[in-house]
Design an enzyme around this catalytic site. Structure first.
Site, mmCIF file in Angstrom:
data_model
loop_
_atom_site.group_PDB
_atom_site.id
_atom_site.type_symbol
_atom_site.label_atom_id
_atom_site.label_comp_id
_atom_site.label_asym_id
_atom_site.label_seq_id
_atom_site.Cartn_x
_atom_site.Cartn_y
_atom_site.Cartn_z
ATOM 1 N N ASP A 191 -33.245 19.324 45.887
ATOM 2 C CA ASP A 191 -33.610 18.473 44.748
ATOM 3 C C ASP A 191 -32.502 18.519 43.685
ATOM 4 O OD1 ASP A 191 -34.729 17.331 42.499
ATOM 5 O OD2 ASP A 191 -36.647 18.377 42.696
ATOM 6 N N ASP A 237 -35.041 6.407 44.870
ATOM 7 C CA ASP A 237 -36.278 5.909 45.481
ATOM 8 C C ASP A 237 -37.165 5.274 44.408
ATOM 9 O OD1 ASP A 237 -35.751 6.750 48.125
ATOM 10 O OD2 ASP A 237 -36.277 8.804 47.584
ATOM 11 N N LYS A 278 -45.642 2.218 44.152
ATOM 12 C CA LYS A 278 -47.057 2.288 43.773
ATOM 13 C C LYS A 278 -47.208 2.991 42.422
ATOM 14 C CE LYS A 278 -48.755 2.355 48.503
ATOM 15 N NZ LYS A 278 -49.143 3.188 49.633
ATOM 16 N N THR A 336 -23.382 0.594 48.313
ATOM 17 C CA THR A 336 -23.899 1.757 49.040
ATOM 18 C C THR A 336 -24.635 1.264 50.285
ATOM 19 O OG1 THR A 336 -26.049 1.767 47.965
ATOM 20 C CG2 THR A 336 -24.270 2.956 46.841
ATOM 21 N N ARG A 337 -24.984 2.207 51.136
ATOM 22 C CA ARG A 337 -25.734 1.862 52.344
ATOM 23 C C ARG A 337 -27.052 1.180 51.984
ATOM 24 N NH1 ARG A 337 -26.992 6.039 57.273
ATOM 25 N NH2 ARG A 337 -29.038 6.264 56.374
HETATM 26 C C1 LIG Z 1 -33.091 4.702 48.410
HETATM 27 S S1 LIG Z 1 -32.104 6.064 48.959
HETATM 28 C C2 LIG Z 1 -30.489 5.605 48.336
HETATM 29 C C3 LIG Z 1 -29.399 6.433 48.944
HETATM 30 C C4 LIG Z 1 -27.969 6.117 48.472
HETATM 31 N N1 LIG Z 1 -27.810 6.457 47.045
HETATM 32 C C5 LIG Z 1 -27.630 4.666 48.702
HETATM 33 O O1 LIG Z 1 -27.599 3.876 47.732
HETATM 34 O O2 LIG Z 1 -27.377 4.297 49.857
HETATM 35 C C6 LIG Z 1 -32.628 7.355 47.845
HETATM 36 C C7 LIG Z 1 -32.119 8.744 48.261
HETATM 37 O O3 LIG Z 1 -32.422 9.701 47.232
HETATM 38 C C8 LIG Z 1 -32.790 10.935 47.841
HETATM 39 N N2 LIG Z 1 -33.581 11.684 46.844
HETATM 40 C C9 LIG Z 1 -34.819 11.399 46.410
HETATM 41 N N3 LIG Z 1 -35.227 12.284 45.472
HETATM 42 C C10 LIG Z 1 -34.181 13.152 45.316
HETATM 43 C C11 LIG Z 1 -33.982 14.310 44.522
HETATM 44 N N4 LIG Z 1 -34.929 14.735 43.670
HETATM 45 N N5 LIG Z 1 -32.819 14.978 44.629
HETATM 46 C C12 LIG Z 1 -31.853 14.543 45.479
HETATM 47 N N6 LIG Z 1 -31.973 13.447 46.254
HETATM 48 C C13 LIG Z 1 -33.133 12.771 46.187
HETATM 49 C C14 LIG Z 1 -33.558 10.514 49.068
HETATM 50 O O4 LIG Z 1 -33.559 11.526 50.037
HETATM 51 C C15 LIG Z 1 -32.745 9.289 49.537
HETATM 52 O O5 LIG Z 1 -31.712 9.690 50.391
#
Ligand SMILES: C[S@@+](CC[C@H](N)C(=O)[O-])C[C@H]1O[C@@H](n2cnc3c(N)ncnc32)[C@H](O)[C@@H]1O
Length: 132
Positions: free
Chosen positions: A14, A36, A40, A110-111
């Protein structure tokens, strides 16, 4: 990614835990790209942007330095702006209306952004907030 890069470190837990360990005013910039969205309402409390995380982000940024936040989800953009306006440590001063829809200089999608475009979500928000 180039194998020549020697200044990359990955933290796979985290990010908030890492933030809390960083010294005050130790970072020149922070990117939070497509976090993310937790669409909801009952899950909004899981969003990375919150009063608590914004305080930590402000604490570790050097004065005047940027916090970049990108999302394709309008509700998360509004959520983040509302929280930033409640956080006096950050300033939001866009150069002109709509500047927040222009990608950052040198931006590489980004991806997740590429996936959003493939799925028809064509508009993103690229906010720049500065540490007061
Ligand atoms: C929607 S993806 C976007 C990934 C990347 N930034 C992109 O734009 O391609 C969100 C990412 O944030 C990560 N994530 C969510 N909460 C997190 C946290 N508290 N600390 C680190 N990573 C987190 C998730 O595992 C996921 O890989």
């Amino acid at each position: 990614m180039s194998n020549r890069l020697k200044n990359i470190r990955l933290y796979t837990d985290d990010a908030y835990k890492l933030l809390c360990k960083l010294p005050d005013a130790s970072l020149d910039e922070i990117f939070l790209l497509y976090p993310d969205p937790w669409p909801k309402t009952r899950h909004h409390k899981r969003r990375f942007v919150s009063p608590t995380t914004l305080k930590e982000l402000a604490r570790v940024l050097k004065p005047g330095c940027p916090f970049f936040f990108a999302t394709d989800i309008e509700d998360y953009a509004n959520w983040t702006l509302a929280h930033i306006l409640e956080t006096p440590e950050f300033v939001f001063a866009p150069s002109h209306p709509g500047a927040w829809h222009e990608p950052y200089q040198g931006w590489q999608a980004t991806r997740y952004e590429k996936k959003a475009r493939r799925e028809g979500r064509m508009l993103s928000y690229y906010f720049t907030f500065r540490r007061a």
